[in-house]
Design a protein around this motif. Structure first.
Motif, PDB file in Angstrom:
ATOM      1  N   LEU A  24     -36.025 -39.676  24.426  1.00  0.00           N
ATOM      2  CA  LEU A  24     -35.106 -40.493  23.603  1.00  0.00           C
ATOM      3  C   LEU A  24     -33.678 -40.029  23.850  1.00  0.00           C
ATOM      4  N   ASP A  25     -33.511 -38.719  23.812  1.00  0.00           N
ATOM      5  CA  ASP A  25     -32.183 -38.137  24.007  1.00  0.00           C
ATOM      6  C   ASP A  25     -31.616 -38.546  25.365  1.00  0.00           C
ATOM      7  N   GLN A  26     -32.458 -38.419  26.392  1.00  0.00           N
ATOM      8  CA  GLN A  26     -31.992 -38.766  27.749  1.00  0.00           C
ATOM      9  C   GLN A  26     -31.650 -40.244  27.872  1.00  0.00           C
ATOM     10  N   ALA A  27     -32.337 -41.082  27.074  1.00  0.00           N
ATOM     11  CA  ALA A  27     -32.095 -42.526  27.148  1.00  0.00           C
ATOM     12  C   ALA A  27     -30.903 -42.942  26.288  1.00  0.00           C
ATOM     13  N   GLY A  28     -30.267 -41.971  25.649  1.00  0.00           N
ATOM     14  CA  GLY A  28     -29.105 -42.283  24.813  1.00  0.00           C
ATOM     15  C   GLY A  28     -29.479 -42.705  23.406  1.00  0.00           C
ATOM     16  N   GLU A  29     -30.772 -42.651  23.076  1.00  0.00           N
ATOM     17  CA  GLU A  29     -31.241 -42.981  21.705  1.00  0.00           C
ATOM     18  C   GLU A  29     -31.199 -41.679  20.905  1.00  0.00           C
ATOM     19  N   ARG A  30     -29.995 -41.269  20.533  1.00  0.00           N
ATOM     20  CA  ARG A  30     -29.848 -39.900  20.016  1.00  0.00           C
ATOM     21  C   ARG A  30     -29.967 -39.798  18.497  1.00  0.00           C
ATOM     22  N   ASP A  31     -30.023 -40.958  17.820  1.00  0.00           N
ATOM     23  CA  ASP A  31     -30.093 -40.905  16.356  1.00  0.00           C
ATOM     24  C   ASP A  31     -31.563 -40.877  15.927  1.00  0.00           C
ATOM     25  N   PHE A  32     -32.157 -39.699  16.051  1.00  0.00           N
ATOM     26  CA  PHE A  32     -33.569 -39.575  15.655  1.00  0.00           C
ATOM     27  C   PHE A  32     -33.799 -38.260  14.934  1.00  0.00           C
ATOM     28  N   VAL A  33     -34.917 -38.235  14.216  1.00  0.00           N
ATOM     29  CA  VAL A  33     -35.360 -37.002  13.565  1.00  0.00           C
ATOM     30  C   VAL A  33     -36.816 -36.785  13.936  1.00  0.00           C
ATOM     31  N   VAL A  34     -37.180 -35.550  14.199  1.00  0.00           N
ATOM     32  CA  VAL A  34     -38.585 -35.206  14.414  1.00  0.00           C
ATOM     33  C   VAL A  34     -39.034 -34.423  13.185  1.00  0.00           C
ATOM     34  N   ILE A  35     -40.005 -34.935  12.471  1.00  0.00           N
ATOM     35  CA  ILE A  35     -40.508 -34.152  11.336  1.00  0.00           C
ATOM     36  C   ILE A  35     -41.840 -33.522  11.714  1.00  0.00           C
ATOM     37  N   GLU A  36     -42.028 -32.305  11.270  1.00  0.00           N
ATOM     38  CA  GLU A  36     -43.174 -31.501  11.718  1.00  0.00           C
ATOM     39  C   GLU A  36     -43.740 -30.734  10.525  1.00  0.00           C
ATOM     40  N   LYS A  37     -45.085 -30.810  10.365  1.00  0.00           N
ATOM     41  CA  LYS A  37     -45.697 -30.147   9.200  1.00  0.00           C
ATOM     42  C   LYS A  37     -45.648 -28.623   9.301  1.00  0.00           C
ATOM     43  N   GLY A  38     -45.681 -28.098  10.504  1.00  0.00           N
ATOM     44  CA  GLY A  38     -45.640 -26.646  10.683  1.00  0.00           C
ATOM     45  C   GLY A  38     -44.215 -26.135  10.729  1.00  0.00           C
TER      46      GLY A  38
END
Ligand code: NAP
Length: 512
Positions: A24-38
């Motif tokens: 996503l970052d490389q494609a310029g789609e930089r407005d993201f969040v990754v949520i992770e249970k751990g």
């Protein structure tokens, strides 16, 4: 309500979620969040820390194509090395500022008017979470992440130590203890030889014998590592060689199980080599066709079973008592530590219970009725802008899941590129396309050893359908996911309704 607006919400920070973040970052789609249970990246390789944990796919292939690692120590890497690799790739990716750890998805609901997902989260451990409003949700929650405990009467009454293989309790010292392991799958056959010498006594409860062929593992020499590092193209050539050698197994699984007879002979020879006692040999000899269940690899499993302090118990378990296990023949065996190696929820993915689509219906309800299915393992009708990585029918028995992950992520990124270019607010695969995809897969499944090999396995759901594995070559999957195909999607324009949750973006929230 404090709501954070993002373009994309990625669930899970294992191989799949991290790959999505990087691409996503490389494609310029930089407005993201990754949520992770751990509390860290790594997914299954963070959670499965049991003794002996290692990958049974060669690391040169079981790694990202865009992040080669010339430093693998062995052909089949141990878990700590794989976890260290994932952490290093994450550190170097420049995306970790958008990862939110210790966070569980409570629910995700599609808001058709706003053309967005509302995703409520909770802190892992009960704390308060954040609500996200996201244009798309990308699930990298994985198919082997929810431990499955066996439904055995009395299991809750056990008074000793008890834990699942994926939740190993490292505070429990096994030295000198009476230990029981329930299950003889991929996890168990790595655990048993790793603990057998340490414990006073080991009971291995086997319901179905697995096929275990020799593990052709070896340590890379310094010269080999240096060559992989310095000689241009060598590592890529090596990876390609492993890829095609593995791909050569596909016809034996999917079309002509007889082609696997040499492997079956190898597995039976492995039993004869590791075990002298004819009764034990007979007990661990499978009675179905090889390949029907995952083919396992080990040189140390059978010798461990043959050791004086180990018993293989094939009588069905009748109940678990506070002090041990009673089998159907009435024998009671005392146990200090009970290790549950009974696998994962594979055909009822827990994430499906939390996701509600356009018509207000939970995904679990849809999948409960007709079985798990997703177009290209990725998109589901009635669930716009929801993309799965490692979704239904993308699993492999013979090759690297990282290859499948990269294929799906590339398809998803192309979908996002198309949406942006065409001004689509949402894309939703048509029910007809999804059904045709599933019907084709189930038709192909009939010829596979997974359906005809005479065994029960975690590949099959309650309807007897294989909704977990990919029944073709991995390059066919790469072809199917090479580019987004908007013609089988219903598209909607960007909503004119104001985003009801318009609030700070993730970046604004982080910096405030
Ligand atoms: P698994 O392969 O599903 O094995 C579970 C074992 O528990 C089976 O032997 C099963 O018997 C037994 N079992 C389940 N319920 C039982 C019950 N109620 N009573 C008695 N026995 C019961 O699980 P796993 O070993 O954790 O492996 C799961 C998957 O994880 C693997 O197939 C693989 O894809 C992945 N994995 C990969 C690696 C690797 O090296 N890459 C390592 C570990 C795991 P039945 O066979 O009779 O059902």
């Amino acid at each position: 309500m404090n709501v954070i607006s993002v373009d994309h919400l990625v669930i899970g920070a294992g191989f799949a979620g991290l790959c999505a973040a990087i691409k996503l970052d490389q494609a310029g789609e930089r407005d993201f969040v990754v949520i992770e249970k751990g509390s860290d990246v790594g997914g299954t390789w963070r959670d499965n820390t049991y003794p002996g944990a290692a990958c049974d796919v060669p690391s040169q292939l079981y790694s990202y194509s865009f992040a080669p690692n010339p430093d693998w120590s062995m052909s089949f890497s141990p878990q700590p090395e794989i976890l260290a690799y994932i952490k290093r790739v994450a550190d170097e990716s420049g995306t970790l500022d958008r990862f939110v750890f210790d966070t569980l998805v409570e629910d995700a609901t599609w808001d058709d008017a706003a053309q967005r997902w509302t995703v409520r989260t909770a802190g892992n451990g009960g704390g308060e979470g954040t609500t996200y409003s996201a244009r798309t949700v990308i699930s990298g929650a994985g198919g082997l992440s929810a431990p499955k405990l066996p439904e055995i009467s009395g299991i809750d009454s056990f008074a000793g130590e008890l834990f699942h293989s994926a939740e190993w309790d490292h505070d429990v010292d096994l030295s000198g203890k009476r230990v029981a392991v329930i299950g003889t799958g991929a996890s168990s056959i790595q655990i048993v030889p790793a603990i057998q010498e340490k414990v006073a006594h080991l009971d291995v409860y086997q319901r179905t014998a697995p096929y275990v062929i020799p593990r052709n593992d070896r340590r890379y020499s310094r010269l080999e590592k240096l060559a992989l590092q310095k000689v241009p193209g060598l590592q890529s050539l090596y990876r390609t060689g492993i890829y095609w050698a593995r791909e050569g197994y596909v016809p034996a699984f999917t079309m002509a199980p007889r082609l696997a007879l040499p492997a079956q002979k190898m597995a039976l020879a492995n039993i004869r080599k590791g075990i002298k006692d004819p009764a034990l040999r007979a007990a661990v000899t499978p009675d179905y066709q090889i390949g029907c269940k995952r083919i396992l690899i080990s040189n140390t499993y059978y010798p461990a079973l043959a050791a004086d302090n180990c018993d293989v118990v094939t009588d069905p378990i009748a109940e678990i008592t506070p002090t041990g296990i009673v089998t159907a023949d009435g024998t009671a065996r005392d146990v200090d530590v009970l290790i549950i190696a009974t696998g994962f929820h594979t055909t009822e993915l827990p994430i499906a219970e939390k996701v509600t689509g356009r018509s207000g219906r939970p995904l679990a309800e849809k999948w409960n009725e007709s079985g798990m299915s997703a177009y290209k393992g990725t998109a589901v009708a009635d669930f716009p802008n929801l993309f799965f990585i490692v979704g239904p029918n993308t699993g492999l028995g013979h090759s690297s899941m990282v290859f499948m992950i990269e294929s799906q992520v590339s398809y998803i990124v192309d979908a996002l590129r198309t949406m942006r270019a065409e001004g689509h607010g949402s894309v939703e695969v048509t029910a007809a396309a999804e059904q045709a995809w599933s019907a084709d897969l189930q038709r192909r499944m009939k010829r596979t050893v997974w359906s005809s090999g005479g065994c029960a396995s975690w590949y099959l759901d309650k309807h007897g359908n294989n909704t977990t594995l990919w029944p073709r070559s991995t390059f066919a999957f790469r072809g199917e996911t090479a580019s987004f195909d908007p013609e089988v999607y219903t598209v909607s324009a960007v909503s004119t309704t104001q985003n009801p949750h318009a609030g700070p973006t993730q970046r604004e929230a982080v910096s405030s």
